[in-house]
Design a protein around this motif. Structure first.
Motif, PDB file in Angstrom:
ATOM      1  N   GLY A 161       0.812  -1.211   0.000  1.00 10.53           N
ATOM      2  CA  GLY A 161       0.000   0.000   0.000  1.00 10.53           C
ATOM      3  C   GLY A 161       0.845   1.259   0.000  1.00 10.53           C
ATOM      4  O   GLY A 161       0.546   2.229  -0.721  1.00 10.53           O
ATOM      5  N   LEU A 162       1.923   1.265   0.786  1.00 16.14           N
ATOM      6  CA  LEU A 162       2.840   2.400   0.790  1.00 16.14           C
ATOM      7  C   LEU A 162       3.452   2.601  -0.591  1.00 16.14           C
ATOM      8  O   LEU A 162       3.571   3.739  -1.072  1.00 16.14           O
ATOM      9  N   THR A 163       3.832   1.522  -1.214  1.00 13.38           N
ATOM     10  CA  THR A 163       4.406   1.579  -2.568  1.00 13.38           C
ATOM     11  C   THR A 163       3.459   2.270  -3.533  1.00 13.38           C
ATOM     12  O   THR A 163       3.851   3.176  -4.290  1.00 13.38           O
ATOM     13  N   ARG A 164       2.210   1.865  -3.514  1.00 14.46           N
ATOM     14  CA  ARG A 164       1.233   2.406  -4.466  1.00 14.46           C
ATOM     15  C   ARG A 164       0.933   3.876  -4.192  1.00 14.46           C
ATOM     16  O   ARG A 164       0.807   4.679  -5.125  1.00 14.46           O
ATOM     17  N   SER A 165       0.814   4.217  -2.918  1.00 14.84           N
ATOM     18  CA  SER A 165       0.529   5.603  -2.568  1.00 14.84           C
ATOM     19  C   SER A 165       1.675   6.522  -2.977  1.00 14.84           C
ATOM     20  O   SER A 165       1.465   7.569  -3.611  1.00 14.84           O
ATOM     21  N   LEU A 166       2.906   6.134  -2.626  1.00  7.06           N
ATOM     22  CA  LEU A 166       4.049   6.981  -2.945  1.00  7.06           C
ATOM     23  C   LEU A 166       4.277   7.066  -4.450  1.00  7.06           C
ATOM     24  O   LEU A 166       4.678   8.120  -4.970  1.00  7.06           O
ATOM     25  N   ALA A 167       3.998   5.968  -5.155  1.00  5.79           N
ATOM     26  CA  ALA A 167       4.147   5.994  -6.611  1.00  5.79           C
ATOM     27  C   ALA A 167       3.263   7.063  -7.231  1.00  5.79           C
ATOM     28  O   ALA A 167       3.672   7.784  -8.164  1.00  5.79           O
ATOM     29  N   LEU A 168       2.043   7.203  -6.729  1.00  8.19           N
ATOM     30  CA  LEU A 168       1.137   8.219  -7.273  1.00  8.19           C
ATOM     31  C   LEU A 168       1.587   9.621  -6.884  1.00  8.19           C
ATOM     32  O   LEU A 168       1.484  10.555  -7.688  1.00  8.19           O
ATOM     33  N   GLU A 169       2.092   9.794  -5.677  1.00  4.95           N
ATOM     34  CA  GLU A 169       2.593  11.109  -5.270  1.00  4.95           C
ATOM     35  C   GLU A 169       3.751  11.559  -6.151  1.00  4.95           C
ATOM     36  O   GLU A 169       3.917  12.759  -6.411  1.00  4.95           O
ATOM     37  N   LEU A 170       4.569  10.602  -6.601  1.00  5.30           N
ATOM     38  CA  LEU A 170       5.777  10.932  -7.361  1.00  5.30           C
ATOM     39  C   LEU A 170       5.614  10.720  -8.866  1.00  5.30           C
ATOM     40  O   LEU A 170       6.582  10.833  -9.617  1.00  5.30           O
ATOM     41  N   ALA A 171       4.391  10.445  -9.306  1.00  3.85           N
ATOM     42  CA  ALA A 171       4.183  10.085 -10.712  1.00  3.85           C
ATOM     43  C   ALA A 171       4.591  11.193 -11.682  1.00  3.85           C
ATOM     44  O   ALA A 171       4.974  10.907 -12.816  1.00  3.85           O
ATOM     45  N   ARG A 172       4.518  12.443 -11.263  1.00  2.00           N
ATOM     46  CA  ARG A 172       4.900  13.554 -12.146  1.00  2.00           C
ATOM     47  C   ARG A 172       6.389  13.873 -12.065  1.00  2.00           C
ATOM     48  O   ARG A 172       6.845  14.816 -12.700  1.00  2.00           O
ATOM     49  N   THR A 173       7.107  13.112 -11.283  1.00  3.68           N
ATOM     50  CA  THR A 173       8.553  13.281 -11.204  1.00  3.68           C
ATOM     51  C   THR A 173       9.211  12.168 -12.009  1.00  3.68           C
ATOM     52  O   THR A 173       8.535  11.370 -12.658  1.00  3.68           O
ATOM     53  N   ASP A 174      10.540  12.084 -11.931  1.00  4.96           N
ATOM     54  CA  ASP A 174      11.234  11.001 -12.621  1.00  4.96           C
ATOM     55  C   ASP A 174      11.611   9.879 -11.653  1.00  4.96           C
ATOM     56  O   ASP A 174      12.519   9.092 -11.917  1.00  4.96           O
ATOM     57  N   VAL A 175      10.880   9.794 -10.515  1.00  6.62           N
ATOM     58  CA  VAL A 175      11.117   8.738  -9.533  1.00  6.62           C
ATOM     59  C   VAL A 175      10.003   7.701  -9.638  1.00  6.62           C
ATOM     60  O   VAL A 175       8.822   8.053  -9.625  1.00  6.62           O
ATOM     61  N   THR A 176      10.379   6.432  -9.761  1.00  2.05           N
ATOM     62  CA  THR A 176       9.383   5.362  -9.758  1.00  2.05           C
ATOM     63  C   THR A 176       9.483   4.595  -8.446  1.00  2.05           C
ATOM     64  O   THR A 176      10.535   4.540  -7.814  1.00  2.05           O
TER      65      THR A 176
END
Length: 257
Positions: A161-176
């Motif tokens: 769940g943490l993975t999915r949440s943080l992925a969306l927060e950083l989706a507009r950056t170049d961090v996956t």
């Protein structure tokens, strides 16, 4: 300057395999863990393959001060961290009714809150490094349920769940941000599970190991190197469109709907 990878729980098992694999890919690797001996052994293996690493022992992911000290040393010696692999974890077993608060809190502290501490401490650096990658080593226990490991399952579900949440927060950056979810893997954790099963059921060690391998439709245990190869792909430039995923490495045991 080499890209800098930071691996927790790097002394044994999957962490060791990931560290060696990333070093072979030309990365400078920070080897973080609580015990100096295994970390130094991995550092020697990396040096033998002409790689570079540093040992960050006494690195307790449940202690924010220890995390801060280790991160400060890593940044001073290796520069900005581009790749974080949150691998530190433990998986004690007990029936739910015999799972005390101490065990529950310890497992969630290491397997879930530990990843929170380390990721939060390194996220600014990862963003500064460019093309950052965060990979959380979860488990098929983060995708389904297993008996007698309720704390572990809860922690690994939380990590996904943490993975999915943080992925969306950083989706507009170049961090996956992705999770790798191994099935039963040939590591010291499995050795401990085999001991427990054999001790409680009277089965031989071979029978206990076979029972774990039998959960995998391929009829075998996953290797740590297979998990490390999945991490290697996720931190490569080729995976820039892959984020928020929980990738099972389990021979078909768990399949997405």
């Amino acid at each position: 300057m080499k890209r800098h990878a930071f691996v927790t729980g790097a002394g044994t098992g999957i962490g060791r395999a990931v560290a060696l694999t990333l070093a072979r890919e030309g990365m400078f690797v920070s080897l973080a863990g609580r015990r100096a001996g295994p970390l130094r052994d991995v550092a020697k293996e990396i040096a033998a393959q002409n790689g570079e690493s540093i040992v960050l022992d006494s690195f307790d992911v449940t202690d924010p001060r220890a995390v801060e000290r280790g991160v400060t040393e890593a940044l001073a010696k290796g520069g900005e961290v581009a790749v974080l692999v949150n691998n530190a974890g433990e998986a004690p077993s007990a029936p739910f009714e015999k799972t005390g608060a101490d065990l529950w809190n310890r497992v969630l502290g290491v397997d879930l809150t530990g990843a929170f501490h380390v990721t939060q401490a390194l996220l600014h650096s990862i963003r500064r490094a460019g093309n950052g990658r965060i990979v959380n080593i979860a488990s098929t226990a983060g995708l389904t349920g297993y008996p007698y490991v309720s704390a572990y399952c809860a922690a690994k579900h939380g990590l996904v769940g943490l993975t999915r949440s943080l992925a969306l927060e950083l989706a507009r950056t170049d961090v996956t941000v992705n999770a790798v979810c191994p099935g039963f893997t040939e590591t010291p954790l499995i050795d401990a599970a085999v001991e427990t099963i054999a001790g409680k059921t009277g089965r031989s060690h071979e029978e206990a190991r076979a029972s774990l391998a039998g959960v995998n439709p391929q009829g075998r245990l996953v290797t740590a190197e297979e998990v490390a190869d999945t991490v290697r792909w996720l931190v490569s430039p080729a995976s820039k469109s892959i984020t928020g995923q929980a990738i099972a490495v389990a021979g078909g045991e768990v399949m997405g709907g």
